[in-house]
Enzyme design. Structure first.
Site, PDB file in Angstrom:
ATOM      1  N   SER A 144      29.013 -48.479  82.017  1.00 28.14           N
ATOM      2  CA  SER A 144      28.103 -48.194  83.123  1.00 28.14           C
ATOM      3  C   SER A 144      26.678 -48.254  82.610  1.00 28.14           C
ATOM      4  CB  SER A 144      28.387 -46.784  83.671  1.00 28.14           C
ATOM      5  OG  SER A 144      27.366 -46.346  84.555  1.00 28.14           O
TER       6      SER A 144
ATOM      7  N   TYR B 154      30.265 -38.020  82.296  1.00 28.96           N
ATOM      8  CA  TYR B 154      30.318 -39.444  82.618  1.00 28.96           C
ATOM      9  C   TYR B 154      29.425 -40.245  81.686  1.00 28.96           C
ATOM     10  CZ  TYR B 154      30.438 -43.662  85.520  1.00 28.96           C
ATOM     11  OH  TYR B 154      30.605 -44.955  85.978  1.00 28.96           O
TER      12      TYR B 154
END
Length: 255
Positions: A147, A160
């Site tokens: 990401s 995350y």
């Protein structure tokens, strides 16, 4: 370069979390490029339905596999089942992922462990199970879905961001260890794409505007806008590319 370099005819791709969202988009794109595909879900019925949909829409062989990608025994069975059913495994896309949004001081240990296990441990387990097949055939393509938040931080995404940053580093180690077997490993780092995972943000007017304000292109990405990169990394066209992380984020991290 001949466009044949992008053909996946005769290749077999395994996409974790490939039964919905970006994973299903990737599976369809790879099938349309010529690959047979295996897609996974924890839900056996969902995996079977996704495989049936892919066969009907693309005319390519498709297998649905039920697996918890955080469980090493199930992951081993996943790799074996895919190889037996489709003949080989050429492409592994570690796509399964999860996000739990909380401030650090409110983050519970269970949520932290769940995110790390799904986003970082699972790609490790899946690669460890699949790469022996790639070594045997002296060919492989590993694509880890990281990401932009593996490179840039955002509040309330501690687990995350940490897991996706770790996945970028894991990708580099994979590239170094397996290059001698004609196996490449690269990470894709998407920014804000319109997926089910991001609906909670998109449906919050204030949060949605925050994201739009940070995007040079001023809109969320369409999942189809990732498929060209996925096909490139899965194909012969990317044969000299390994250990890289490609950010595709509408200009967010350009600031």
């Amino acid at each position: 370069m001949s466009v044949n370099k992008f053909s996946l005819e005769g290749r077999v791709a395994l996409i974790t979390g490939g039964c919905q969202g970006l994973g299903l988009v990737f599976a369809k794109a790879l099938a349309e490029a010529g690959a047979a595909v295996a897609v996974t879900s924890r839900d056996e019925a969902k995996a079977a339905d996704a495989a049936r949909q892919l066969r009907e829409e693309t005319g390519r062989p498709a297998l649905g596999v039920a697996v918890d990608v955080t469980d090493s025994r199930q992951v081993g069975r996943m790799a074996e089942e895919t190889a037996q059913a489709l003949g080989r495994i050429d492409i592994l896309i570690n796509n399964a992922g999860i996000n739990v949004r909380k401030p650090i001081l409110e983050y519970d240990e269970e949520s932290w462990d769940l995110v790390q296990s799904t986003n970082l441990k699972a790609p490790f387990l899946c690669a460890k199970a699949v790469v022996p097949y790639m070594i045997k055939q002296q060919y492989g393509r590993i694509i880890n879905m990281s990401s932009m938040l593996g490179t840039a931080a955002l509040a309330e995404r501690s687990a995350y961001c940490s897991s996706k940053g770790g996945l970028i580093q894991l990708t580099k180690v994979m590239a170094l260890e397996w290059a001698g077997h004609n196996i490449t490993a690269n990470a894709v780092c998407p920014g804000p794409f319109a997926t089910d995972l991001n609906k909670v943000v998109m449906n919050n007017p204030e949060a949605n505007q925050f994201f739009l304000d940070h995007l040079a292109i001023k809109r969320w990405g369409n999942p189809d806008e990732l498929t060209g990169l996925i096909i490139y990394l899965a194909s012969e066209a990317s044969s000299f590319m390994t250990g890289s992380s490609v950010v595709i984020d509408g200009g967010w991290t350009a600031e």
